[in-house]
Design a protein around this motif. Structure first.
Motif, PDB file in Angstrom:
ATOM      1  N   ASP A   1       0.544  -1.331   0.136  1.00  0.00           N
ATOM      2  CA  ASP A   1       0.364   1.041   0.273  1.00  0.00           C
ATOM      3  C   ASP A   1       0.231   1.011  -0.048  1.00  0.00           C
ATOM      4  O   ASP A   1       0.644   2.543  -0.060  1.00  0.00           O
ATOM      5  CB  ASP A   1      -0.792   0.017   0.884  1.00  0.00           C
ATOM      6  CG  ASP A   1      -1.654  -0.861   1.515  1.00  0.00           C
ATOM      7  OD1 ASP A   1      -2.413  -1.064  -0.070  1.00  0.00           O
ATOM      8  OD2 ASP A   1      -2.506  -1.735   2.790  1.00  0.00           O
ATOM      9  N   THR A   2       2.126   1.031   1.267  1.00  0.00           N
ATOM     10  CA  THR A   2       3.112   2.277   0.389  1.00  0.00           C
ATOM     11  C   THR A   2       2.599   3.001  -1.346  1.00  0.00           C
ATOM     12  O   THR A   2       3.080   2.530  -2.140  1.00  0.00           O
ATOM     13  CB  THR A   2       4.477   2.265   0.440  1.00  0.00           C
ATOM     14  OG1 THR A   2       4.449   0.804   1.576  1.00  0.00           O
ATOM     15  CG2 THR A   2       5.231   3.454   0.335  1.00  0.00           C
ATOM     16  N   ARG A   3       2.672   3.578  -1.474  1.00  0.00           N
ATOM     17  CA  ARG A   3       2.680   5.012  -2.457  1.00  0.00           C
ATOM     18  C   ARG A   3       4.243   5.868  -2.084  1.00  0.00           C
ATOM     19  O   ARG A   3       4.545   6.671  -1.502  1.00  0.00           O
ATOM     20  CB  ARG A   3       1.303   5.720  -2.919  1.00  0.00           C
ATOM     21  CG  ARG A   3       0.644   4.734  -3.124  1.00  0.00           C
ATOM     22  CD  ARG A   3       0.692   3.877  -4.388  1.00  0.00           C
ATOM     23  NE  ARG A   3       0.176   2.382  -4.615  1.00  0.00           N
ATOM     24  CZ  ARG A   3       0.141   1.644  -4.555  1.00  0.00           C
ATOM     25  NH1 ARG A   3       0.523   1.164  -3.697  1.00  0.00           N
ATOM     26  NH2 ARG A   3      -0.839   0.268  -4.553  1.00  0.00           N
ATOM     27  N   VAL A   4       4.437   6.424  -3.333  1.00  0.00           N
ATOM     28  CA  VAL A   4       5.830   7.488  -3.947  1.00  0.00           C
ATOM     29  C   VAL A   4       5.013   7.958  -4.913  1.00  0.00           C
ATOM     30  O   VAL A   4       4.256   7.645  -6.129  1.00  0.00           O
ATOM     31  CB  VAL A   4       7.185   6.734  -3.645  1.00  0.00           C
ATOM     32  CG1 VAL A   4       7.276   5.861  -3.297  1.00  0.00           C
ATOM     33  CG2 VAL A   4       7.144   5.968  -5.613  1.00  0.00           C
ATOM     34  N   ASP A   5       6.010   9.592  -5.399  1.00  0.00           N
ATOM     35  CA  ASP A   5       5.514   9.783  -6.251  1.00  0.00           C
ATOM     36  C   ASP A   5       6.217  10.100  -7.640  1.00  0.00           C
ATOM     37  O   ASP A   5       7.449   9.164  -7.313  1.00  0.00           O
ATOM     38  CB  ASP A   5       5.423  11.749  -5.617  1.00  0.00           C
ATOM     39  CG  ASP A   5       7.014  12.112  -5.437  1.00  0.00           C
ATOM     40  OD1 ASP A   5       7.936  11.973  -5.280  1.00  0.00           O
ATOM     41  OD2 ASP A   5       6.461  13.570  -4.153  1.00  0.00           O
ATOM     42  N   ALA A   6       6.587  10.696  -8.579  1.00  0.00           N
ATOM     43  CA  ALA A   6       7.182  10.551  -9.556  1.00  0.00           C
ATOM     44  C   ALA A   6       8.529  10.826  -9.043  1.00  0.00           C
ATOM     45  O   ALA A   6       9.408  10.524  -9.558  1.00  0.00           O
ATOM     46  CB  ALA A   6       6.619  12.005 -10.752  1.00  0.00           C
ATOM     47  N   GLY A   7       9.058  11.622  -8.216  1.00  0.00           N
ATOM     48  CA  GLY A   7      10.262  11.807  -7.515  1.00  0.00           C
ATOM     49  C   GLY A   7      10.810  10.575  -6.809  1.00  0.00           C
ATOM     50  O   GLY A   7      12.064  10.157  -6.330  1.00  0.00           O
ATOM     51  N   GLY A   8       9.663   9.951  -6.662  1.00  0.00           N
ATOM     52  CA  GLY A   8      10.274   8.019  -5.033  1.00  0.00           C
ATOM     53  C   GLY A   8      10.134   8.465  -4.530  1.00  0.00           C
ATOM     54  O   GLY A   8      10.409   8.239  -3.195  1.00  0.00           O
ATOM     55  N   GLY A   9       9.226  10.370  -3.928  1.00  0.00           N
ATOM     56  CA  GLY A   9       9.331  10.077  -2.167  1.00  0.00           C
ATOM     57  C   GLY A   9       8.072   9.729  -2.191  1.00  0.00           C
ATOM     58  O   GLY A   9       7.204   9.780  -3.171  1.00  0.00           O
ATOM     59  N   LEU A  10       7.699   9.636  -0.910  1.00  0.00           N
ATOM     60  CA  LEU A  10       6.907   9.278  -0.401  1.00  0.00           C
ATOM     61  C   LEU A  10       5.761  10.187  -1.224  1.00  0.00           C
ATOM     62  O   LEU A  10       6.148  11.375  -0.664  1.00  0.00           O
ATOM     63  CB  LEU A  10       6.684   8.692   1.368  1.00  0.00           C
ATOM     64  CG  LEU A  10       7.223   8.022   1.743  1.00  0.00           C
ATOM     65  CD1 LEU A  10       7.288   7.820   3.178  1.00  0.00           C
ATOM     66  CD2 LEU A  10       6.152   6.529   1.095  1.00  0.00           C
ATOM     67  N   VAL A  11       4.183   9.819  -0.838  1.00  0.00           N
ATOM     68  CA  VAL A  11       3.305  10.516  -0.760  1.00  0.00           C
ATOM     69  C   VAL A  11       3.474  11.315  -0.052  1.00  0.00           C
ATOM     70  O   VAL A  11       3.113  10.996   1.462  1.00  0.00           O
ATOM     71  CB  VAL A  11       1.665  10.221  -1.586  1.00  0.00           C
ATOM     72  CG1 VAL A  11       2.528   9.403  -3.074  1.00  0.00           C
ATOM     73  CG2 VAL A  11       1.535   9.122  -0.638  1.00  0.00           C
ATOM     74  N   ASP A  12       2.933  12.929  -0.262  1.00  0.00           N
ATOM     75  CA  ASP A  12       2.188  13.211   1.781  1.00  0.00           C
ATOM     76  C   ASP A  12       1.483  12.821   2.429  1.00  0.00           C
ATOM     77  O   ASP A  12       1.076  12.784   3.523  1.00  0.00           O
ATOM     78  CB  ASP A  12       2.139  14.653   0.678  1.00  0.00           C
ATOM     79  CG  ASP A  12       2.619  15.829   0.527  1.00  0.00           C
ATOM     80  OD1 ASP A  12       3.898  15.796   0.398  1.00  0.00           O
ATOM     81  OD2 ASP A  12       2.219  16.196   0.127  1.00  0.00           O
TER      82      ASP A  12
END
Length: 478
Positions: free
Chosen positions: A41-52
């Motif tokens: 369930d972990t999601r990251v943004d386009a840069g690989g960072g954790l979503v807020d």
């Protein structure tokens, strides 16, 4: 720090100990915890960072609270991704999986762990050269684009500045006349990058530049401490309350307690390892004590030729520990032979090395008593060891050994006070020294006599030395 200047050897802690230090650093331990926490369930943004939306949960896993908790969690996650502890599986979907490097933290070798830590260090160093968030927000134009020109920020220059500061801190730490394990005042470190070496009293403009550099370094060292590179005592907040007051250089004559208010920094043992690794990666020769332990005696004597005395002894002790004493003595003596420019210093290092070997080495020394290059050295060792039946040296051998010894001291120390005292002692003990010395069949005879003429304070004796040097050069055909 000059790329061309030979660096003193660093004494590194054992890799197993350094690996344990790396695993216990706040940043890498947080990155590892987040890598193990991440799931389907972990999601990251386009840069690989954790979503807020997931930053609060990550901060909770790490036991972080307060206004900066999400930022610290985001930094730890970024390190996890950059070091391969976490792998982005699908960039479009933003899904992740445990990375190939994660098992190395528990099942890998110390070198494997340190490799992961070095990756974390590179991430933090890159972050430390970036302006803070407030400055970046201010630099956004109306369209949301980043206007770097308004920041007065040159990414390459910032990285070079930080590399230079860390290089100077490394040099101060490994130098025998530096603070060693002690902290370095932040103003002194900043000044080492700003104030020209030939400047007497710094101008107000230079002092302002030093103050600006201090403030930049204060921010950067705060970022570098959690990765374990440094231990840092920040600039006193009371000094930073007023921007003008914070930019002032510490006044002359302040005591140590006052200086510490302006920031104190020291490299950790892990930090020494990390900076040496980066220096080697950059092609800079950065020796470490123990590098020569598995090499031959020729490499030991040549390699330690430029080492400070304490480092040369530590290196030699490690080399000797791996060898049987008699065999080691024979190998050292064989490597000390030669008439090249570096040979006198090799023989001096050989003599110092043999002083660390016990009575087992005596047969090796007796074997070279008739050697024209090693016979004098052997007699010195045997006499100091209290051996019996040591043959007296010939007059020629005494003078040859004297020239060889002075040549070695010149190579090791230059025009030092110790060499000056040696020169005066030789001239005082032997009234006809120069009349005989110019005839010595040694490649360095003329050079040694010229140095004695330069170093002796008595003008008459100095003139005798120069005359003898001229005769020596004429005899050698130079």
């Amino acid at each position: 720090m000059s790329d061309s200047s030979p660096l003193p050897p660093v004494r590194l802690h054992p890799e197993a100990e350094l690996a344990r230090d790396a695993l216990s650093t706040p940043l890498l331990s947080r990155a590892a915890r987040l890598a193990r926490w991440a799931g389907p369930d972990t999601r990251v943004d386009a840069g690989g960072g954790l979503v807020d939306e997931q930053l609060p949960a990550a901060a909770e896993v790490l036991g972080l609270s307060g206004d900066d908790a999400a930022a610290y969690a985001g930094e730890a996650w970024r390190v996890a991704v950059d070091t391969g502890l976490v792998e982005v599986v699908d960039e479009e979907a933003g899904t992740v999986a445990p990375g190939a490097e994660l098992p190395l933290l528990t099942g890998g070798s110390p070198q494997d762990v340190l490799g992961v830590w070095l990756g974390a260090l590179e991430t933090v160093l890159a972050d430390a050269s970036v302006p803070d968030l407030d400055d970046l927000v201010d630099a956004m134009d109306v369209g949301g684009e980043l206007d770097l020109s308004s920041l007065d920020w040159d990414p390459e220059a910032e990285a070079e500045f930080l590399d230079g500061v860390l290089g100077n801190l490394y040099l101060l730490t490994v130098s025998e006349d530096g603070p060693g394990d002690g902290p370095v005042p932040l103003p002194a470190l900043a000044a080492s990058m700003i104030v020209p070496s030939d400047m007497g009293e710094p101008t107000n403009d230079v002092l302002e530049q030093v103050s600006d550099a201090m403030m930049r370094l204060d921010d950067q060292f705060r970022l570098l401490e959690p990765v374990g590179l440094v231990e840092y005592q920040p600039v006193d907040e009371a000094l930073m309350a007023d921007a003008e007051g914070a930019a002032e250089e510490p006044p002359a004559g302040v005591d140590d307690a006052d200086v510490s208010r302006y920031g104190m920094v020291r490299l950790t043992p892990l930090g020494l390892y990390g900076l040496r690794s980066r220096l080697l990666e950059a092609g800079i020769e950065a020796p470490a004590v123990g590098d020569l332990a598995d090499k031959g005696a020729d490499a030991l004597l040549d390699g330690t030729a430029t080492f400070p005395q304490a480092a040369a002894q530590a290196e030699t002790e490690q080399w000797l520990a791996r060898r049987e004493p008699l065999a080691a003595a024979r190998e050292l003596l064989a490597a000390a032979r030669g008439l090249d420019a570096g040979a006198p210093l090799r023989r001096l290092r050989c003599q110092q090395a043999l002083s660390l070997v016990g009575a087992e080495a005596e047969p090796a020394l007796r074997e070279v008593l008739d050697d024209p290059e090693l016979g004098g050295l052997a007699r010195v060792w045997l006499t100091e060891a209290g051996a019996a039946d040591v043959p007296a040296p010939s007059q020629d051998l005494v003078f040859w050994l004297t020239v060889d010894t002075v040549a070695a001291q010149l190579a090791a120390e230059g025009n030092s006070d110790e060499l000056r005292a040696l020169v005066q002692g030789l001239a005082a003990q032997h009234s006809g020294f120069f009349a005989a010395a110019w005839r010595v069949d040694h490649p360095a005879t003329a050079e040694v006599l010229e140095a004695m003429g330069r170093l002796h304070p008595d003008k008459k004796i100095a003139k005798e030395a120069r005359k003898a040097a001229f005769k020596a050069r004429s005899q050698q055909g130079g």
